[in-house]
Design an enzyme around this catalytic site. Structure first.
Site, PDB file in Angstrom:
ATOM      1  N   PRO A 302      -4.410 -36.172 -32.149  1.00 19.64           N
ATOM      2  CG  PRO A 302      -6.177 -37.964 -31.711  1.00 19.64           C
ATOM      3  CD  PRO A 302      -4.974 -37.580 -32.770  1.00 19.64           C
ATOM      4  CG  HIS A 326      -3.179 -43.425 -32.480  1.00 17.28           C
ATOM      5  ND1 HIS A 326      -2.448 -43.628 -31.589  1.00 17.28           N
ATOM      6  CD2 HIS A 326      -4.395 -44.040 -32.649  1.00 17.28           C
ATOM      7  CE1 HIS A 326      -3.288 -44.472 -30.421  1.00 17.28           C
ATOM      8  NE2 HIS A 326      -4.627 -44.634 -31.258  1.00 17.28           N
TER       9      HIS A 326
END
Length: 397
Positions: A302, A326
């Site tokens: 994200p 991540h």
């Protein structure tokens, strides 16, 4: 880019970013990690930044040892995503009602369910193993057993900080659901307990940083930590699964006429330990702010509450221990973001997103994060992009 290699005391530090752009305190943390006697490799992701205890965006491979601070206090934190049969044309012009329905179904911040969620009543939830999770809770550290009631009520809740629930569109107009959360307070309690226990052990007294205290294989302390660690990782997985089921049910109710379908879920931890084999050695690989990106494995990377997110497939790059970033990674602390940005900045940077735009989430403003496109460009040899998503609803705690 491929990685840049910096010298380290025991192993080289492989960095998928320009070292000159990394904070000095984070670089020192990485140098400290590279001094550990048990270390066999250290890979640094492009979202790297200073973290409490150990660097966020680091992948640490050790033989016969594990560092609980290198996992982080939110054990098993990670993401889930699913593509729906809905398209942008199915969405109403005003998304505020839908956001409210999501917030009513899934407690956020410090909120929790009034009673433990019945897994048999959660849409699409695979309940196999659920009973075993709570049976195994009896084996975790006595120091946290008094938290059981709270842990059961927090199952299926979001939490605060950078945790969120989003409804997004991909470039073809398909609607996706994603969420980001972990093991809630029970994971934090377990992590802090074991970090404290590790710091008391004699073999950790000479380390350059007491936060890097480790447990060593074939000791009762290691066995106890791994038992609790794996339990918390499983709790985190179930927590996301319950929330995703509740999220799906909201979507089904709000779009009854569309008879919404859901594809298979993608789920990945990004604060966890895995047992993996490299160059003939069985290693304990800790990923703190990193996902596994083995060949063909799906992952979720994200951006922030106003930027793009990516569904990816791993390329199986063993130089990174089959890992990738991540997310975008913070480029400034929460306090620094609050000092620099205002609610007006937040409104501007989240224009077009149905979300909170008040002072309580200014520390999560997109400007506090690294540009996600740059992060993705720096890990082209780690993952391939499957879908690029842009949120239209973001729920934060």
């Amino acid at each position: 880019m491929s990685y840049v290699e910096m010298p380290g005391a025991k192993v080289p530090i492989r960095m998928w970013t320009d070292p000159s752009t990394v904070e000095d305190v984070a670089l020192q943390q990485l140098r400290n990690v590279a001094t550990l006697p048990w270390i066999k490799g250290l890979a640094v992701m492009p979202d790297v930044h200073y973290g409490k205890g150990a660097t966020v965006g680091s992948v640490i491979a050790m033989h016969g040892a594990v560092c609980p601070a290198a996992v982080g206090v939110d054990i098993g934190c990670g993401m889930s995503a699913v593509r729906t049969s809905l398209t942008a044309n199915d969405l109403p012009g005003d998304l505020s009602r839908l956001r409210t329905r999501i917030e009513q179904a899934i407690p956020v911040g410090r909120g929790m369910h009034d009673e433990m969620v019945d897994p048999g009543k959660v849409y699409g939830l695979q309940t196999g193993g659920w009973d075993g999770l709570w049976e195994r809770f009896d084996s975790v550290a006595d120091a946290v057993k008094f938290r059981r009631e709270r842990a059961t009520k927090q199952m299926g809740t979001l939490g605060g900080g950078n945790h969120y629930i989003e409804l997004l569109l991909d470039e073809r107009g398909s609607v996706w659901l994603t969420l980001h959360s972990g093991s809630r307070n029970i994971g934090k309690e377990l992590a802090e307990y074991h970090i404290g226990e590790a710091q008391k052990l004699p073999h950790n007294q000479g380390l350059v940083d007491r936060d890097l205290a480790v447990f060593i294989s074939d000791t009762p302390q290691m066995a106890a930590y791994r038992n609790d660690l794996y339990w918390a990782q499983e709790y985190a997985k179930y927590n996301r699964a319950v929330m995703m089921g509740l999220f799906k049910e909201v979507i089904r109710r709000e779009f009854r006429k569309a008879k919404v379908g859901f594809e298979s879920e993608i789920s990945c931890h990004h604060n966890y330990v895995a047992e993996e084999r490299y160059e003939g050695l069985e290693l304990l690989v800790t990923r703190k702010g990193a996902i596994r990106a083995g060949s063909g494995e799906y992952g979720i990377i994200p951006g922030s509450m106003g930027t793009s997110s990516y569904i990816v497939k791993g390329l199986g790059n063993e130089a990174s221990f089959n890992s990738a970033s991540h997310g975008a990674g913070r480029r400034m602390s929460r306090n620094a973001a609050k000092r620099r940005f205002s609610t007006r900045d937040l409104e501007e940077q989240t224009r077009g997103v149905e979300c909170r735009k008040d002072s309580g989430v200014v520390d999560e403003i997109p400007g506090a994060y690294k540009p996600i496109e740059q992060v993705m460009d720096q890990q082209r040899d780690l993952v391939a992009v499957v879908a690029k998503l842009k949120q239209v609803i973001c729920v934060k705690g």
